[in-house]
Design an enzyme around this catalytic site. Structure first.
Site, PDB file in Angstrom:
ATOM      1  CG  ASP A 180     -17.681  63.763 -43.549  1.00 25.84           C
ATOM      2  OD1 ASP A 180     -17.320  64.515 -42.616  1.00 25.84           O
ATOM      3  OD2 ASP A 180     -17.007  62.805 -43.948  1.00 25.84           O
ATOM      4  CG  HIS A 209     -14.591  63.069 -38.982  1.00 29.55           C
ATOM      5  ND1 HIS A 209     -14.905  64.339 -38.550  1.00 29.55           N
ATOM      6  CD2 HIS A 209     -15.286  62.882 -40.146  1.00 29.55           C
ATOM      7  CE1 HIS A 209     -15.736  64.903 -39.421  1.00 29.55           C
ATOM      8  NE2 HIS A 209     -15.984  64.037 -40.384  1.00 29.55           N
ATOM      9  CD1 TRP A 210     -17.813  61.988 -33.118  1.00 28.00           C
ATOM     10  CD2 TRP A 210     -18.688  60.013 -33.701  1.00 28.00           C
ATOM     11  NE1 TRP A 210     -17.681  61.136 -32.046  1.00 28.00           N
ATOM     12  CE2 TRP A 210     -18.209  59.924 -32.381  1.00 28.00           C
ATOM     13  CE3 TRP A 210     -19.286  58.891 -34.292  1.00 28.00           C
ATOM     14  CZ2 TRP A 210     -18.302  58.750 -31.624  1.00 28.00           C
ATOM     15  CZ3 TRP A 210     -19.368  57.728 -33.543  1.00 28.00           C
ATOM     16  CH2 TRP A 210     -18.881  57.659 -32.230  1.00 28.00           C
ATOM     17  CB  CYS A 268     -17.008  65.796 -36.271  1.00 24.58           C
ATOM     18  SG  CYS A 268     -16.025  64.918 -35.029  1.00 24.58           S
TER      19      CYS A 268
END
Length: 220
Positions: free
Chosen positions: A123, A106-107, A167
């Site tokens: 986020d 996840h980024w 993401c």
């Protein structure tokens, strides 16, 4: 015959992209650190170079090193970035804890705003990377000269993805929007501009940008 996926598509300053990297921009693929790194470098060197004196967009590999290197090794590593002079510092955050590689699953995006003395975390899968981002913010605090007693970490109400793979595109689109907002006075709200629908279009725009930049830098 050499595998086509190993063919170089773009060599732009510190960014080297292969066909295999660019193919990740096709639908439903997770973006790697090389694609985020190119977009951040392009924003800093080209699109927002009018604000280069106050803007720093940090490469994913460098952000990973900041997160994982011992504090006593960070000073020399960060000195060339001249962060104390920057008003805005952007860092991609990932949930990988391995120092040898960038990635994870996840980024998200961490932004330091000097005038507010705060780190803002965007986020697209709410709170997934919160602890990673906090760790990165507190590691970076002495090197951006953020006053420890007054420094804030804010989890922002940013755009949210509705799948498991977008993401990285949300990070790129959000970073671009915030650069326009902070450096050019752009005033349309982030959540109106960056949506699951526009992120799909952003994939195509990034791919077009890569090929246009490749053409320009090859001189053809």
């Amino acid at each position: 015959m050499e595998n086509e996926s190993n063919d170089v598509v773009l060599n732009f300053h510190d960014s080297l992209l292969y066909k295999a990297d660019v193919s990740l921009l096709d639908d439903q693929k997770w973006l790697n650190d090389k694609l985020l790194g190119f977009c951040f470098e392009y924003f800093e060197r080209e699109k927002f170079n009018h604000s280069a004196d106050k803007l720093s967009l940090i490469n994913p590999d460098v952000a990973q090193c900041i997160k994982l290197l011992p504090n006593d090794q960070l000073g020399e590593f960060l000195e060339p970035l001249n962060l104390p002079s920057k008003q805005y510092v952007f860092l991609p955050v990932n949930d990988n804890s391995q120092s040898e590689q960038t990635g994870g699953s996840h980024w998200s995006l961490l932004v330091y705003i000097r005038s507010r003395q705060e780190f803002r975390h965007y986020d697209s899968s709410k709170h997934t990377n919160q602890e990673e981002a906090k760790r990165l913010a507190y590691k970076l605090q002495p090197y951006v000269l953020a006053p420890m007693g007054r420094m804030k970490f804010l989890e922002m109400d940013g755009p949210q993805q509705n799948n498991s793979y977008d993401c990285g595109v949300f990070v790129i689109a959000t970073a671009e929007h915030l650069c326009k907002e902070l450096c050019e006075g752009y005033s349309i709200p982030l959540n109106d501009i960056v949506t699951p629908k526009t992120v799909t279009e952003t994939r195509r725009k990034i791919k077009d940008l890569i090929y246009e930049t490749a053409k320009e830098y090859s001189g053809s």
